[in-house]
Design an enzyme around this catalytic site. Structure first.
Site, mmCIF file in Angstrom:
data_model
loop_
_atom_site.group_PDB
_atom_site.id
_atom_site.type_symbol
_atom_site.label_atom_id
_atom_site.label_comp_id
_atom_site.label_asym_id
_atom_site.label_seq_id
_atom_site.Cartn_x
_atom_site.Cartn_y
_atom_site.Cartn_z
ATOM 1 N N ASP A 70 0.058 6.701 8.693
ATOM 2 C CA ASP A 70 1.088 6.403 8.154
ATOM 3 C C ASP A 70 0.546 7.264 6.760
ATOM 4 O O ASP A 70 1.289 7.576 6.864
ATOM 5 C CB ASP A 70 0.887 4.655 7.831
ATOM 6 C CG ASP A 70 1.423 3.514 8.540
ATOM 7 O OD1 ASP A 70 1.507 4.450 9.458
ATOM 8 O OD2 ASP A 70 1.191 2.604 8.939
ATOM 9 N N GLU A 99 -4.873 -0.093 0.392
ATOM 10 C CA GLU A 99 -4.239 -1.381 1.259
ATOM 11 C C GLU A 99 -5.529 -1.836 1.689
ATOM 12 O O GLU A 99 -5.405 -3.029 1.683
ATOM 13 C CB GLU A 99 -4.313 -0.737 2.843
ATOM 14 C CG GLU A 99 -2.198 0.336 2.892
ATOM 15 C CD GLU A 99 -0.968 -0.933 2.975
ATOM 16 O OE1 GLU A 99 -1.481 -1.717 3.291
ATOM 17 O OE2 GLU A 99 -0.297 0.179 2.545
ATOM 18 N N THR A 131 -4.004 2.829 17.414
ATOM 19 C CA THR A 131 -5.503 3.323 18.183
ATOM 20 C C THR A 131 -6.173 4.130 17.377
ATOM 21 O O THR A 131 -7.256 4.736 16.951
ATOM 22 C CB THR A 131 -4.544 4.824 19.022
ATOM 23 O OG1 THR A 131 -3.477 5.056 18.461
ATOM 24 C CG2 THR A 131 -4.210 4.243 20.443
#
Ligand code: GLA
Length: 384
Positions: A171, A159, A35
């Site tokens: 995260d 990332e 989400t």
């Protein structure tokens, strides 16, 4: 996590002196999966497992990095063309580059690190590593002028730009902002967040690790994200101002059924339902209604398995065992494709569930799942 262990390796590996020590945790997520990059809600908390790094400026223009767990040593420069090949070192390099892009004058340093977040178990070992370095570099080279949200974004950008996973912010946010005993509800569109003390009387949260290593970079993750963006683009043609699936309802989705692929449709349906489930779980928690919390967790598993298709045989099996044992809630946690289930279990059922899960899993797959009790802990911090 063992500070002395990291310190002893740092001393041994470098010139016998010590540096500064920082820690950043992995995370769990009670509910709200896939989400975050859809502008929706997530509900994570930091755990008592993570990464510890020792770091000391070395007066050179090179980073000298030692992975204690992998017993691997890499040196790299700080310019864009200096990217190291070893994937673990790319995380550190990426963080350095992203900090430099934000105006921090990063110089060379010696560093060693170790972790006890299981790799590939869906507990965000990579975010723990990124957050630890972002936090440390901000402290050592940046006068702490980068705020905590930006530090989380540094990890996320690492990332995106150096690892190739188009992840959301959950995260890294959880790793940086974690607070002992509290889950955090983050609105990934406005970035507003709220701490929810989480001490469910009579229940325990436990992770059961399928020991299937997930590989988010394997493009399946990015493909899911693309599906969501395809649907948003179709809906935005009919509804002004729609930017994320968060802005869409199931009715709006139904209007574009003929214009998007059946697969993209199914993915978007899962996400829209999942965003609502986070809100339902928050309401239920405020009333102490853990039965509803658990029911929503099972619904999430079903959606992730059948609509978003990010589960696997081992995780579905663990979910079934949890259901058969009468566990209150259970679902695959994190990006999926392997890793852990997160389980909300009544105290009196805990032993039976764990024993049964281990036995039945071993019978079927020939190996034992690992079990981790969840201890909700603090986020990134300086230790020494
Ligand atoms: C991974 C990503 C997160 C999030 C989860 C799924 O952990 O890094 O940003 O999308 O998957 O909820």
């Amino acid at each position: 996590m063992d500070i002395e262990f990291v310190r002893s390796r740092f001393i041994k590996h470098f010139d016998g002196t010590t540096g500064s020590v920082y820690a950043s945790p992995g995370r769990i997520n009670l509910i709200g999966e896939h989400t975050d990059y859809n502008g929706g809600f997530v509900f994570p908390g930091a755990v008592d497992k993570g990464m510890i790094i020792e770091i000391k400026p070395n007066g050179e223009d090179k980073v000298k990095a030692y992975s204690i767990d992998l017993k691997d040593y890499v040196e790299f420069g700080l310019n864009e063309e200096d990217a190291p090949r070893a994937s673990w070192a790319r995380y550190i390099f990426g963080v350095c580059r992203e900090m430099i892009k934000r105006g921090v004058e990063v110089k060379g340093f010696n560093t060693a690190f170790a972790g006890d977040v299981p790799l590939g178990a869906g507990m965000s070992s990579s975010a723990a590593l990124e957050s630890a370095y972002a936090y440390a570099i901000n402290d050592l080279f940046g006068d702490n002028k980068i705020d905590k949200f930006e530090l989380a974004k540094v990890g996320q950008a690492t990332e995106h730009n150096y690892i190739g996973v188009k992840c959301g912010i959950m995260d890294q946010f959880a790793s940086v902002f974690g607070k002992e005993g509290s889950l955090m509800r983050l609105d990934c569109r406005s970035l507003e967040y709220q701490y929810f003390p989480f001490k469910p009387e009579g229940y325990r949260l436990v992770l059961v690790d399928s020991v299937v290593k997930h590989e988010l970079a394997s493009s399946a993750y990015n493909k899911r994200r693309q599906s969501c963006e395809n649907v948003v683009a179709a809906i935005a043609k009919k509804h002004e101002g729609v930017q994320f699936l968060r802005d869409c309802t199931l009715e709006m989705l139904a209007e574009v059924k003929e214009e998007v692929s059946a697969e993209d449709y199914m993915r978007a349906e899962y996400v829209i339902e999942e965003i609502q489930r986070v809100l339902d779980v928050c309401d239920a928690l405020e009333k102490g209604d853990y039965e509803t919390v658990g029911q929503k967790m099972f619904e999430t598993h079903h959606g992730m398995s059948k609509k978003y298709e990010v589960s696997c045989e081992e995780l579905d099996f663990l979910n079934d065992v949890a259901f058969d044992c009468g566990v209150t809630g259970s679902r695959v946690m994190g990006g999926g494709f392997g890793g852990c289930t997160i389980n909300l279990v009544k105290n009196e059922l805990y032993e039976t569930f764990i024993t049964t899960a281990k036995e039945r899993f071993k019978e079927k797959f020939g190996r034992s799942p690992k079990v981790y009790d969840v201890v909700i802990s603090d986020g990134s911090r300086k230790l020494l």
